[in-house]
Enzyme design. Structure first.
Site, PDB file in Angstrom:
ATOM      1  N   GLY A  25       0.786  -1.090   0.110  1.00  0.00           N
ATOM      2  CA  GLY A  25       0.192   0.075  -0.052  1.00  0.00           C
ATOM      3  C   GLY A  25       0.883   1.310   0.051  1.00  0.00           C
ATOM      4  O   GLY A  25       1.632   1.405  -0.654  1.00  0.00           O
ATOM      5  N   ASP A  83       6.183  -6.943  14.343  1.00  0.00           N
ATOM      6  CA  ASP A  83       4.870  -7.008  14.553  1.00  0.00           C
ATOM      7  C   ASP A  83       4.292  -5.967  15.675  1.00  0.00           C
ATOM      8  O   ASP A  83       4.389  -6.273  16.992  1.00  0.00           O
ATOM      9  CB  ASP A  83       4.354  -8.342  15.086  1.00  0.00           C
ATOM     10  CG  ASP A  83       2.813  -8.644  15.230  1.00  0.00           C
ATOM     11  OD1 ASP A  83       2.037  -7.567  15.291  1.00  0.00           O
ATOM     12  OD2 ASP A  83       2.568  -9.988  15.281  1.00  0.00           O
ATOM     13  N   SER A 104      -6.312   8.861   9.403  1.00  0.00           N
ATOM     14  CA  SER A 104      -7.080   8.813   8.289  1.00  0.00           C
ATOM     15  C   SER A 104      -8.421   9.278   8.581  1.00  0.00           C
ATOM     16  O   SER A 104      -8.747   9.959   9.815  1.00  0.00           O
ATOM     17  CB  SER A 104      -7.601   7.176   7.976  1.00  0.00           C
ATOM     18  OG  SER A 104      -8.434   6.973   8.702  1.00  0.00           O
ATOM     19  N   TYR A 149     -18.564  -4.029  20.995  1.00  0.00           N
ATOM     20  CA  TYR A 149     -17.607  -4.008  19.952  1.00  0.00           C
ATOM     21  C   TYR A 149     -18.350  -3.592  18.697  1.00  0.00           C
ATOM     22  O   TYR A 149     -19.087  -4.225  18.160  1.00  0.00           O
ATOM     23  CB  TYR A 149     -16.575  -4.990  19.805  1.00  0.00           C
ATOM     24  CG  TYR A 149     -15.664  -4.676  18.658  1.00  0.00           C
ATOM     25  CD1 TYR A 149     -14.319  -4.152  19.054  1.00  0.00           C
ATOM     26  CD2 TYR A 149     -15.575  -5.370  17.384  1.00  0.00           C
ATOM     27  CE1 TYR A 149     -13.559  -4.136  17.962  1.00  0.00           C
ATOM     28  CE2 TYR A 149     -14.590  -5.108  16.481  1.00  0.00           C
ATOM     29  CZ  TYR A 149     -13.656  -4.302  16.791  1.00  0.00           C
ATOM     30  OH  TYR A 149     -12.539  -4.309  15.824  1.00  0.00           O
TER      31      TYR A 149
END
Length: 279
Positions: A43, A91, A165, A185
């Site tokens: 990306g 990670d 974003s 959630y």
């Protein structure tokens, strides 16, 4: 006193909506500068790394999939001629992985692009019980930036970029229940909360790191189809794009104020406390 939810307004871009990364770095010489781009194997991260490499920077792709990272590095080398590309495992949802990356880093760091992330994922948790999107998009990058702090301060003039974003419109940071332990959630709310956290991190980090000569900013790259959207159906993407095209704000309430310094400071302390409790 009840903690308030934090909301943000987007900054005006310094360049046009169609300005390319290559145009941004045109004429910029980053020879001798070292950069880390998280999530640099896919990306937006790929083109960010490519642009930095084309300007002469030594770019390390900090990625979960080192095989994909190696292939990306080869491609960047082929297109830029820059032989300084590197790959390292990271990670962000695993604090031990973050600590290992920091421990292995040697020398100065001049550019840190906190780009990696997950978006609108199903309800998943880290071993600590942290909600995955917040743990990855914010806490992982928070720990990384703190751990690399001495490297960023070493030569002066370093820059940190937090990639957020427009999803931050969906939710402020809900300090009373960040990890959805009591509330139901909802993937988009969790995503929005983490994106708000990215900008609040930049607000507080800019203040705290100014004395070290470190500049910290946040940005919104725009709507780009990448693997980050793997949990989002085509129908949902079409619906979101239609709303954006029509200027609709049916669920995204436009914030009334600029980034809240008080919320930024509160998030910083909460994040430090969270990481300390794990240790």
């Amino acid at each position: 006193m009840k903690r308030q939810h934090s909301h943000l307004t987007p900054h005006h871009p310094l360049s046009g909506a169609e300005t390319t990364a290559a145009e941004i770095v045109s004429g910029v010489d980053l020879t001798g500068r070292r950069a880390v781009v998280t999530g640099g194997a896919s990306g937006v991260g790929v083109e960010t790394a490519r642009a930095l490499a084309s300007a002469g920077a030594e770019v390390t792709l900090a990625v979960r999939d080192t095989g994909a990272g190696a292939r990306t590095t080869e491609d960047i080398t082929a297109t830029t001629g820059n032989q300084g590309g590197r790959v390292a495992h990271l990670d962000l949802a695993d604090q031990d992985s973050v600590a290992a990356f920091v421990s292995a880093w040697e020398g100065a760091l001049h550019i840190l692009v906190n780009n990696a992330g997950v978006m609108a994922s199903p309800e998943l948790r880290t071993p600590e019980g942290w909600e995955l999107q917040f743990a990855t998009n914010h806490l992982g990058h928070f720990a990384l930036a703190l751990g690399l702090g001495p490297a960023l301060a070493r030569d002066g003039g370093a820059r940190v970029v937090a990639v957020s974003s427009s999803a931050h419109h969906r939710s402020g940071v809900v300090f009373e229940d960040i990890h959805f332990r009591r509330r139901a959630y909802e993937p988009w709310s969790a995503d929005g909360q983490s994106k708000t956290a990215n900008v609040l991190f930049a607000v507080e980090a800019a203040k705290r790191r100014a004395a070290d000569g470190v500049t910290v900013n946040a940005l919104m790259p725009g709507g780009i189809r990448t693997d980050l959207q793997r949990h989002v159906s085509d129908a949902e993407l079409a619906r979101l794009r239609a709303r954006a095209a029509g200027g609709a704000e049916l669920e995204w309430k436009t914030p009334e104020h600029a980034p809240d310094p008080e919320a930024a400071a509160l998030l910083w302390q909460d994040s430090q406390d969270t990481l300390a409790a794990k240790g």
